[in-house]
Design a protein around this motif. Structure first.
Motif, short mmCIF file in Angstrom:
data_model
loop_
_atom_site.label_atom_id
_atom_site.label_comp_id
_atom_site.label_asym_id
_atom_site.label_seq_id
_atom_site.Cartn_x
_atom_site.Cartn_y
_atom_site.Cartn_z
N VAL A 109 0.79 -1.08 -0.10
CA VAL A 109 0.14 0.05 -0.03
C VAL A 109 0.99 1.34 -0.05
CG1 VAL A 109 -1.69 1.37 1.34
CG2 VAL A 109 -1.82 -1.20 1.26
N ALA A 110 1.76 1.22 0.98
CA ALA A 110 2.41 2.45 1.04
C ALA A 110 3.66 2.18 1.99
CB ALA A 110 1.94 3.73 1.63
N THR A 111 4.92 2.61 1.96
CA THR A 111 6.01 2.53 2.69
C THR A 111 6.70 3.65 2.94
OG1 THR A 111 7.44 1.52 0.95
CG2 THR A 111 6.22 -0.09 2.46
N MET A 112 7.52 3.80 4.10
CA MET A 112 8.63 4.98 4.28
C MET A 112 9.60 4.52 4.94
SD MET A 112 7.80 8.60 6.29
CE MET A 112 7.09 9.46 5.05
N ASN A 113 10.90 5.20 4.55
CA ASN A 113 11.99 4.73 5.11
C ASN A 113 12.48 5.59 6.00
OD1 ASN A 113 13.60 6.66 3.95
ND2 ASN A 113 14.27 5.40 2.17
N THR A 114 13.55 5.32 6.91
CA THR A 114 13.74 6.13 7.88
C THR A 114 14.47 7.55 7.57
OG1 THR A 114 16.22 5.07 7.91
CG2 THR A 114 14.41 4.70 9.60
N GLY A 115 14.55 7.70 6.27
CA GLY A 115 15.11 8.99 5.56
C GLY A 115 14.13 9.87 5.35
N GLY A 116 12.82 9.19 5.25
CA GLY A 116 11.52 9.90 4.91
C GLY A 116 11.19 9.43 3.25
N SER A 117 11.91 8.80 2.51
CA SER A 117 11.45 8.54 1.21
C SER A 117 10.34 7.48 1.38
CB SER A 117 12.56 7.80 0.66
OG SER A 117 13.45 8.65 0.42
N THR A 118 9.35 7.65 0.30
CA THR A 118 7.95 6.93 0.46
C THR A 118 8.08 6.11 -0.92
OG1 THR A 118 6.95 8.84 -0.64
CG2 THR A 118 6.83 8.65 1.93
N ASN A 119 7.06 5.23 -0.92
CA ASN A 119 6.75 4.54 -2.06
C ASN A 119 5.09 4.28 -1.83
OD1 ASN A 119 6.86 2.81 -4.22
ND2 ASN A 119 7.26 0.99 -3.12
N TYR A 120 4.36 4.45 -2.97
CA TYR A 120 3.10 4.14 -2.90
C TYR A 120 2.46 3.49 -4.08
CZ TYR A 120 2.22 8.25 0.40
OH TYR A 120 2.32 8.84 1.49
N ALA A 121 1.51 2.72 -3.80
CA ALA A 121 0.70 1.82 -4.88
C ALA A 121 0.18 2.90 -5.64
CB ALA A 121 -0.21 0.79 -4.33
N GLY A 145 -2.33 10.32 -3.82
CA GLY A 145 -3.47 11.11 -3.65
C GLY A 145 -4.42 11.14 -2.84
N ARG A 146 -4.58 9.80 -2.33
CA ARG A 146 -5.82 9.46 -1.24
C ARG A 146 -5.12 9.11 0.26
NH1 ARG A 146 -9.42 5.42 -1.87
NH2 ARG A 146 -7.66 4.03 -2.93
N PHE A 147 -3.95 8.37 -0.08
CA PHE A 147 -3.61 7.92 1.22
C PHE A 147 -2.16 8.58 1.52
CE2 PHE A 147 -5.03 3.25 1.22
CZ PHE A 147 -6.34 3.60 1.07
N THR A 148 -1.76 8.90 2.55
CA THR A 148 -0.54 9.61 3.15
C THR A 148 0.22 8.76 4.32
OG1 THR A 148 -1.38 11.77 2.45
CG2 THR A 148 0.61 11.74 3.94
N ILE A 149 1.41 8.45 3.91
CA ILE A 149 2.10 7.55 5.17
C ILE A 149 3.05 8.77 5.86
CG2 ILE A 149 3.91 7.07 3.35
CD1 ILE A 149 4.01 4.15 4.99
N SER A 150 3.35 8.37 7.08
CA SER A 150 4.32 9.48 7.77
C SER A 150 4.71 8.33 8.97
CB SER A 150 3.42 10.67 8.25
OG SER A 150 2.48 10.19 9.23
N ARG A 151 5.92 9.14 9.63
CA ARG A 151 6.26 8.22 10.71
C ARG A 151 7.06 9.08 11.71
NH1 ARG A 151 10.44 3.99 8.35
NH2 ARG A 151 11.15 4.04 10.49
N ASP A 152 7.29 8.68 13.01
CA ASP A 152 7.78 9.11 13.98
C ASP A 152 8.96 8.39 14.35
OD1 ASP A 152 8.90 10.14 16.53
OD2 ASP A 152 6.89 11.17 16.91
N ASN A 153 10.31 8.52 13.90
CA ASN A 153 11.43 7.71 14.02
C ASN A 153 11.61 7.48 15.60
OD1 ASN A 153 11.60 7.06 11.24
ND2 ASN A 153 13.20 8.75 11.02
N ALA A 154 11.65 8.68 16.16
CA ALA A 154 12.00 8.53 17.60
C ALA A 154 11.01 7.66 18.33
CB ALA A 154 11.83 9.91 18.16
N LYS A 155 9.69 7.54 18.19
CA LYS A 155 8.76 6.97 18.91
C LYS A 155 8.75 5.54 17.90
CE LYS A 155 5.96 10.59 20.60
NZ LYS A 155 4.95 11.45 20.56
N LYS A 156 9.24 5.38 16.88
CA LYS A 156 8.90 3.99 16.01
C LYS A 156 7.52 3.91 15.83
CE LYS A 156 13.03 1.76 18.00
NZ LYS A 156 13.68 0.39 18.84
N ILE A 157 6.89 4.76 15.36
CA ILE A 157 5.40 4.62 15.00
C ILE A 157 5.57 4.92 13.30
CG2 ILE A 157 3.19 5.49 15.24
CD1 ILE A 157 3.87 5.80 18.32
#
Length: 123
Positions: free
Chosen positions: A48-60, A65-77
């Motif tokens: 569906v969607a992925t993001m690496n620790t550097g912030g690069s994303t990959n979406y299906a 345009g409909r889904f947005t992935i994000s992450r908090d590296n410090a909290k591992k979320i």
């Protein structure tokens, strides 16, 4: 070992929104890719969607345009904001942890799956 715990799934009407969360614990790799795969009824699991620790994303393509992935590296979320949901988005959403740069789960030693969270989208 890495443990992944998802939350935020549930029944939603078409056109609605949901925000999924996934908290990682354990020995996450210093560089990793976290995100979401989905298994629709009767189908295989797909990215569906992925993001690496550097912030690069990959979406299906169907999610762009409909889904947005994000992450908090410090909290591992990692989060997945899903807007304008469609019935074809119905499925079990799995949080993933890998080191594959595109977020593909190929059975590598650092590949981990969450238990999955159901997202039924009614028409």
């Amino acid at each position: 070992q890495v443990q992944l715990v998802e939350s935020g799934g549930g029944l939603v009407q078409a056109g609605g929104s949901l925000n999924l969360s996934c908290a990682a614990s354990g020995s996450t790799f210093s560089f990793n890719v976290m995100g979401w795969h989905r298994q629709a009824p009767g189908k295989q699991r797909d990215l569906v969607a992925t993001m690496n620790t550097g912030g690069s994303t990959n979406y299906a393509d169907s999610m762009k345009g409909r889904f947005t992935i994000s992450r908090d590296n410090a909290k591992k979320i990692v989060y997945l904001q899903m807007n304008n949901l469609k019935p074809e988005d119905t499925g079990v959403y799995y949080c993933i942890h890998t080191v594959h740069p595109m977020g593909l789960m190929l059975g590598g030693r650092f590949d981990y799956w969450g238990q999955g969270t159901q997202v039924p989208v009614s028409s």
